[in-house]
Design an enzyme around this catalytic site. Sequence first.
Site, PDB file in Angstrom:
ATOM      1  N   GLU A 147      67.180  32.591  15.790  1.00 18.14           N
ATOM      2  CA  GLU A 147      67.775  33.036  14.546  1.00 18.14           C
ATOM      3  C   GLU A 147      69.219  32.535  14.591  1.00 18.14           C
ATOM      4  OE1 GLU A 147      68.133  37.399  12.593  1.00 18.14           O
ATOM      5  OE2 GLU A 147      66.864  37.197  14.356  1.00 18.14           O
ATOM      6  N   ARG A 160      61.582  38.891  29.249  1.00 23.44           N
ATOM      7  CA  ARG A 160      62.848  38.228  28.978  1.00 23.44           C
ATOM      8  C   ARG A 160      63.691  38.206  30.254  1.00 23.44           C
ATOM      9  NH1 ARG A 160      64.507  39.938  24.184  1.00 23.44           N
ATOM     10  NH2 ARG A 160      66.655  39.328  24.406  1.00 23.44           N
ATOM     11  N   LYS A 199      73.248  39.398  21.844  1.00 22.00           N
ATOM     12  CA  LYS A 199      74.173  38.645  21.001  1.00 22.00           C
ATOM     13  C   LYS A 199      75.235  39.564  20.416  1.00 22.00           C
ATOM     14  CE  LYS A 199      70.846  35.392  19.215  1.00 22.00           C
ATOM     15  NZ  LYS A 199      69.986  35.301  18.049  1.00 22.00           N
TER      16      LYS A 199
HETATM   17  P1  ATP Z   1      69.307  39.039  20.225  1.00 23.01           P
HETATM   18  O1  ATP Z   1      68.348  40.177  20.206  1.00 23.01           O
HETATM   19  O2  ATP Z   1      70.418  39.166  21.242  1.00 23.01           O
HETATM   20  O3  ATP Z   1      69.810  38.668  18.855  1.00 23.01           O
HETATM   21  P2  ATP Z   1      67.087  37.363  20.107  1.00 23.01           P
HETATM   22  O4  ATP Z   1      66.064  37.487  21.141  1.00 23.01           O
HETATM   23  O5  ATP Z   1      66.778  38.040  18.827  1.00 23.01           O
HETATM   24  O6  ATP Z   1      68.467  37.806  20.721  1.00 23.01           O
HETATM   25  P3  ATP Z   1      66.597  34.830  18.920  1.00 23.01           P
HETATM   26  O7  ATP Z   1      67.575  33.893  18.353  1.00 23.01           O
HETATM   27  O8  ATP Z   1      65.661  35.489  17.992  1.00 23.01           O
HETATM   28  O9  ATP Z   1      67.433  35.882  19.771  1.00 23.01           O
HETATM   29  O10 ATP Z   1      65.827  34.167  20.115  1.00 23.01           O
HETATM   30  C1  ATP Z   1      65.236  32.894  20.097  1.00 23.01           C
HETATM   31  C2  ATP Z   1      64.246  32.819  21.214  1.00 23.01           C
HETATM   32  O11 ATP Z   1      64.892  33.038  22.463  1.00 23.01           O
HETATM   33  C3  ATP Z   1      63.182  33.891  21.075  1.00 23.01           C
HETATM   34  O12 ATP Z   1      61.919  33.241  21.108  1.00 23.01           O
HETATM   35  C4  ATP Z   1      63.367  34.788  22.254  1.00 23.01           C
HETATM   36  O13 ATP Z   1      62.124  35.137  22.779  1.00 23.01           O
HETATM   37  C5  ATP Z   1      64.152  33.939  23.242  1.00 23.01           C
HETATM   38  N1  ATP Z   1      65.051  34.777  24.038  1.00 23.01           N
HETATM   39  C6  ATP Z   1      66.113  35.478  23.595  1.00 23.01           C
HETATM   40  N2  ATP Z   1      66.684  36.173  24.599  1.00 23.01           N
HETATM   41  C7  ATP Z   1      65.967  35.896  25.716  1.00 23.01           C
HETATM   42  C8  ATP Z   1      66.044  36.302  27.091  1.00 23.01           C
HETATM   43  N3  ATP Z   1      66.975  37.141  27.529  1.00 23.01           N
HETATM   44  N4  ATP Z   1      65.138  35.794  27.957  1.00 23.01           N
HETATM   45  C9  ATP Z   1      64.199  34.938  27.523  1.00 23.01           C
HETATM   46  N5  ATP Z   1      64.059  34.523  26.258  1.00 23.01           N
HETATM   47  C10 ATP Z   1      64.932  34.995  25.352  1.00 23.01           C
HETATM   48 MG    MG Z   2      65.646  37.789  17.262  1.00 27.29          MG
END
Ligand code: ATP
Ligand code: MG
Length: 629
Positions: free
Chosen positions: A72, A307, A317
């Site tokens: 995102e 994760r 984030k």
């Molecule tokens: P946040 O919740 O901090 O905004 P997010 O997971 O929503 O982070 P996205 O931009 O939606 O962030 O993530 C893109 C991809 O990265 C997703 O497919 C997610 O599974 C992966 N991802 C995000 N954080 C992690 C993590 N800590 N370990 C492994 N994969 C991750």
């Molecule tokens: Mg997300």
Amino acid sequence: MTIAPTPANAHAASGPLADPNKPSHFLRQIIESDLEKGTYAQRRWGGSPGDAAHHGAGGPDPAKIRTRFPPEPNGYLHIGHAKSICLNFGLARDYGGVCHLRFDDTNPEKEDTEYVDSIIDAVNWLGFDWSQPGNTLPYQASDYFDFMYRAAVYLIEAGHAYVDEQTPEQMRINRGDFGKSGLNSPQRDRSPADNLARFEQMRDGRYEDGAMVLRAKIDMASPNINMRDPAIYRIRRANHHNTGDTWCIYPMYTFAHPIEDALEQITHSICTLEFEDQRPFYDWLLQRLIEGGLLASPAPKQYEFARLNLTYVITSKRKLAQLVYDQRVNGWDDPRMPTIVGLRRRGYTPEALQLFAERIGVSKSDSWIEYATLEGCLREDLETKAQRGFAVLNPVKLVLSNWDEVMGAGHLEPCTQPALPHAAHGASAGTAPEGAVPPPERHFAIGQEVWIEREDYEDVPPKGYKRLYPPRSGPDGEMLPGNKVRLKGGYVIECTGANRDANGIITEVLATVLPDTKSGTPGSDSVKVKAAITWVGVADGVNAEVRLYDRLFLDANPDASGKDFLASLNPSSLKVITAIVEPSLANARPGQNFQFERHGYFVADRIDHVQGSKPVFNLAVGLRDSWGK
Ligand code: ATP
Ligand code: MG
């Protein structure tokens, strides 16, 4: 071992062979089994994302599998995303597939093109590429809004969706909970024609934000709460960075995501564990749309992995943004930040992060990875790659009192050292193939005065101390000579004493040079010493700003179980000093990695370092793991 940064998709032709050097894991096993069974062998590819008809008109899909990385664009990517990028692009590379970079920009409120650019940069820098024949741009989920609307209309017409006018509060209460099944909405049995009329009015802006939602009609008694008629479209008047004001209704993430995967013909949709409970809806939705002839079959399948949780690091984030906006750090690319831009500025290499991702593997249960594991991967990558250099971090002047007499007044003697000692060993004289580029050498000079580390001199040596100390009386009252050490790459010297200021602080260490002992000359072995110390000549040494970074948090799990992560910020996570470095270091390229011998790995700062005139270095990682000590 290091892993070369090959673009994932450039190797789509390399075939579905498993690499025996890479640790296997459940996702590799699933893919290998699918390839063996030919689960996706009949798929067609229309050359771009699209519906069943679009792909049906295309040829057989040249990609054996398709994965995707769908961030995102609402923040900078961090080490957790790096794991996901390496996993998804790495699997595509290893199995003759393609990995799509897709901006999941269906939520109009939070996105920004600044983030889009930084994500593209980060993926490229990590060594991956999403381009494939006919397509070089990343995909954007918002390009699929028209199809999503069509899919919603189909669900309504087929009796699988309805417009619900309950208030959010009523909806919440009627959803029930774990032990209590939900209650049907009063609008649940409205006719498809009625629902369609209302949905079109929603789209046409006839209702206030939040006045009603479109819900999938599944089962209000399902033990999985996500299957109790989840909302799939809502009214939201917001300007979207891609579609502007075209829409005032937007799809919910859980509805949008499976459709995005299916339009792109993703085979293995890999996400983190918190989406496990969404998988039944993912499957339900795609089956309905395949039945309706809207989407090509077979449907993508979702798989979940744990994760990344890294000790001493936060990866939310929102919390990272707070560190930036509260100015606890100097921006998203502060070298203490676990963002990809921060890690890069800290001196991390793409290869080190790829190695880290391979090494920690993937699992189905949550666990914490030690920060030291990440650091170990960087050391391992830089060990053979980083040029060596001398830097004196806590300098005191050493004066060689007999220099002018034995070497000639004002004489400067040129010295050389290998920049890459491992390369030097590999290509020893006579064995190097003709035309081979000789390993690089560093050049510097020694004169009467050099800088040494303050800790390399002791008036009274502690037990086992092998560096400089002055003459002292022995057990029988006789005078023992001062200790001898080698100035590495230079001469053996013998300590004679030290000068101090009025406060007793040492201002100069004094020694004599043994003129026939220069490194690399026949006399170099004539005097045995127990230690060699690093040094920089006063004549050619250059002042450099050195930023010594430490962990950002003192608590290993700074935000676990709702803790206030700001409370455990390390007050001394950054110390700035002036060091003196040898000329080759002052000439570093911004972003170039070095090993400052005996101190650790450093990188010339990408932003502030000016080649030749204003050297600035960041500590990337020490030579050894000292975390537990
Ligand atoms: P946040 O919740 O901090 O905004 P997010 O997971 O929503 O982070 P996205 O931009 O939606 O962030 O993530 C893109 C991809 O990265 C997703 O497919 C997610 O599974 C992966 N991802 C995000 N954080 C992690 C993590 N800590 N370990 C492994 N994969 C991750
Ligand atoms: Mg997300």
